[in-house]
Design an enzyme around this catalytic site. Structure first.
Site, PDB file in Angstrom:
ATOM      1  N   ARG A 147     -22.184 -37.976  20.798  1.00 41.09           N
ATOM      2  CA  ARG A 147     -22.417 -39.077  19.864  1.00 41.09           C
ATOM      3  C   ARG A 147     -22.845 -38.492  18.533  1.00 41.09           C
ATOM      4  NH1 ARG A 147     -27.295 -43.511  19.794  1.00 41.09           N
ATOM      5  NH2 ARG A 147     -28.208 -41.872  18.535  1.00 41.09           N
ATOM      6  N   TYR A 159     -30.825 -44.866  11.163  1.00 40.69           N
ATOM      7  CA  TYR A 159     -30.946 -44.856  12.614  1.00 40.69           C
ATOM      8  C   TYR A 159     -30.217 -43.657  13.224  1.00 40.69           C
ATOM      9  CZ  TYR A 159     -29.924 -45.537  17.458  1.00 40.69           C
ATOM     10  OH  TYR A 159     -29.794 -45.304  18.802  1.00 40.69           O
ATOM     11  N   ASP A 210     -22.807 -45.056  17.256  1.00 41.34           N
ATOM     12  CA  ASP A 210     -23.654 -46.215  17.556  1.00 41.34           C
ATOM     13  C   ASP A 210     -23.899 -47.021  16.287  1.00 41.34           C
ATOM     14  OD1 ASP A 210     -25.489 -48.026  18.482  1.00 41.34           O
ATOM     15  OD2 ASP A 210     -26.950 -46.558  19.192  1.00 41.34           O
ATOM     16  N   HIS A 212     -25.719 -49.771  16.410  1.00 35.83           N
ATOM     17  CA  HIS A 212     -27.088 -50.240  16.645  1.00 35.83           C
ATOM     18  C   HIS A 212     -27.328 -51.648  16.129  1.00 35.83           C
ATOM     19  CE1 HIS A 212     -31.406 -49.307  17.609  1.00 35.83           C
ATOM     20  NE2 HIS A 212     -30.748 -48.689  18.573  1.00 35.83           N
ATOM     21  N   GLU A 236     -20.358 -48.199  19.704  1.00 37.13           N
ATOM     22  CA  GLU A 236     -21.411 -48.837  20.501  1.00 37.13           C
ATOM     23  C   GLU A 236     -22.212 -49.851  19.676  1.00 37.13           C
ATOM     24  OE1 GLU A 236     -25.727 -47.285  22.239  1.00 37.13           O
ATOM     25  OE2 GLU A 236     -24.061 -45.878  22.036  1.00 37.13           O
ATOM     26  N   GLU A 262     -27.081 -51.986  26.406  1.00 41.14           N
ATOM     27  CA  GLU A 262     -28.320 -51.293  26.747  1.00 41.14           C
ATOM     28  C   GLU A 262     -29.539 -52.210  26.702  1.00 41.14           C
ATOM     29  OE1 GLU A 262     -30.079 -48.984  22.927  1.00 41.14           O
ATOM     30  OE2 GLU A 262     -28.073 -48.336  23.523  1.00 41.14           O
ATOM     31  N   ARG A 283     -22.979 -50.970  29.169  1.00 38.73           N
ATOM     32  CA  ARG A 283     -24.000 -49.921  29.071  1.00 38.73           C
ATOM     33  C   ARG A 283     -25.332 -50.314  29.701  1.00 38.73           C
ATOM     34  NH1 ARG A 283     -25.948 -47.844  24.950  1.00 38.73           N
ATOM     35  NH2 ARG A 283     -25.849 -45.780  25.872  1.00 38.73           N
ATOM     36  N   GLU A 339     -24.857 -41.554  29.179  1.00 37.74           N
ATOM     37  CA  GLU A 339     -25.656 -40.993  28.087  1.00 37.74           C
ATOM     38  C   GLU A 339     -26.706 -40.053  28.663  1.00 37.74           C
ATOM     39  OE1 GLU A 339     -28.161 -42.554  24.165  1.00 37.74           O
ATOM     40  OE2 GLU A 339     -27.869 -43.894  25.867  1.00 37.74           O
ATOM     41  N   TRP A 402     -32.992 -53.636  13.724  1.00 42.46           N
ATOM     42  CA  TRP A 402     -33.200 -52.199  13.810  1.00 42.46           C
ATOM     43  C   TRP A 402     -32.265 -51.619  14.871  1.00 42.46           C
ATOM     44  CZ3 TRP A 402     -34.641 -48.777  17.703  1.00 42.46           C
ATOM     45  CH2 TRP A 402     -34.769 -47.445  17.277  1.00 42.46           C
TER      46      TRP A 402
END
EC number: 4.2.1.8
Length: 402
Positions: A147, A159, A210, A212, A236, A262, A283, A339, A402
């Site tokens: 990643r 991030y 990602d 995020h 992601e 996640e 995930r 991951e 975030w």
């Protein structure tokens, strides 16, 4: 066999972990992970005040019944605190059952579907040049998938850019620190990173990125389309998933594979995403989704729609979750990737384990149970430290994801 006692162990060998230890009247014990980054004490309270008193005297072999008792028996359910507590119990009970059977956990799940589990590491840098160098370091370590995250000029504390090269702990302060975000700057910069990575290393390695939860569906679709020439393994968390239909717009405009889950707690958080084939990888984690018992149901649903697993595995999940995840990954037929963020030496010492990394793959061990234990005496030397995840604001001060 009855559950004789259960206790919660909180330790901070570099970051906070919440571990549940369940002991039986026959001397067999199991451990589970209940860590919820930034909200550890909420889970501790729920376990100690509401879950453990109910467990005493129960038959630990009745894993399904106990799972249903803790889920259906709670009128207020599905939240992250409740599901992490259930996950800890579930992991510990599977650990006990596998120890009783004298088998590694994957055997009880149905045996291996593969010899090793492909994992991806985290490469990051303050700019493109640093990230390209970091990806090369992971390639040199044998990773087949990486990643890649980069700092973006003009964005404060982007991030995914950690304070170290191998370890990244975002929960960094006793009160939330404030980071920045600017979507336009990110959209103008991130594709250049992957252009440079493919130019430097070619297309033999899998690359992931990602978002995020930072982008609107239209912005995410734009990013996905711009990244298509670089053949990402996945993009992601490209947009917040509270509204599962938001992924329809992304899906209509890009063929970049999408991964999410996640922060999901139950199968209901991903049901529409899977059934409508709006994602390619789910995930959800062992600790986030109520343990192995529930994660198996999510994986089975996903398999009907050719959606593969890609379980979250950041350092906010303890080695207990990683051990369980690797047994799950070794069994699950529709596996995609795992991951793997490396824990610190201090964490590994507190949680001795039998899994290992070799040439881009992780291998769970053959120890009866899930193969992870806790050194309680050593854990006691690392007391809890309040630590929050950051928040993000746009340049004008608006709160953002975030």
């Amino acid at each position: 066999m009855k559950i004789k006692s259960a206790k919660v162990i909180v330790t901070c060998p570099g970051r906070n972990f919440v571990t549940l230890k369940i002991e039986t009247d026959q001397g067999v014990y199991g451990i589970g992970d209940a860590t919820l980054n930034g909200r550890e004490l909420s889970v501790v309270s729920y376990l100690e005040d509401h879950v453990i008193p109910c467990l005493i005297g129960m038959d630990p072999q009745r894993i399904e019944d106990i799972w249903q008792y803790l889920y259906r028996g709670a009128y207020w359910r599905r939240g992250p605190v409740t599901m992490r507590a259930i996950a800890a119990v579930d992991m510990a009970l599977w650990d006990i059952k596998a120890k009783m059977a004298g088998m590694p956990l994957y055997q009880l799940l149905g045996g291996r579907s593969r010899d090793g589990v492909m994992v991806y590491g985290h490469a990051n840098g303050s700019d493109i040049a640093e990230t390209v160098e970091a990806v090369g370091h992971y390639i040199d370590m044998g990773y087949k998938a990486i990643r890649a995250q980069t700092g973006v000029p003009g964005i404060k504390d982007a991030y995914g850019v950690g304070r170290g090269k191998l370890y990244y702990e975002p929960a960094d302060a006793a009160l939330p620190s404030v980071t920045g975000w600017d979507t336009r700057k990110a959209l103008n910069y991130v594709p250049k990173l992957f252009e440079e990575l493919r130019k430097t290393y070619g297309f033999d390695h899998h690359l992931l990125h990602d978002g995020h939860h930072r982008y609107t569906p239209q912005e995410a679709a734009n990013l996905g389309r711009m990244l298509e020439p670089y053949q990402l393994f996945w993009l992601e968390d490209c947009t917040p998933a509270e509204n599962q239909e938001a992924f329809k717009l992304v899906r209509q405009h890009t063929v970049t594979p999408l991964a999410v889950g996640e922060i999901f707690n139950t199968i209901w958080d991903c049901k529409d995403l899977i059934q409508n084939q709006l994602i390619d990888y789910i995930r959800t984690t062992v600790v986030g989704a109520g343990g192995l018992t529930h994660l198996r149901r999510i994986a089975d649903l996903a398999s009907l729609y050719q959606v593969r697993t890609g379980c979250h595995g950041a350092t906010d999940l303890s080695p207990v979750t990683m051990g369980c995840a690797l047994h799950f990954d070794s069994w699950v037929p529709n596996f995609g990737i795992q991951e793997y963020m490396r824990h610190t030496e201090e964490t590994d010492a507190v949680f001795p384990h039998d899994y290992h990394f070799d040439a881009g793959l992780m291998y769970c061990g053959e120890t009866p149970g899930h193969g992870v234990d806790i050194d309680e005496a050593l854990a006691a030397r690392y007391p809890y430290k309040p630590a929050y995840l950051p928040v993000a604001r746009l340049e004008d001060g608006t709160m953002w994801n975030w």
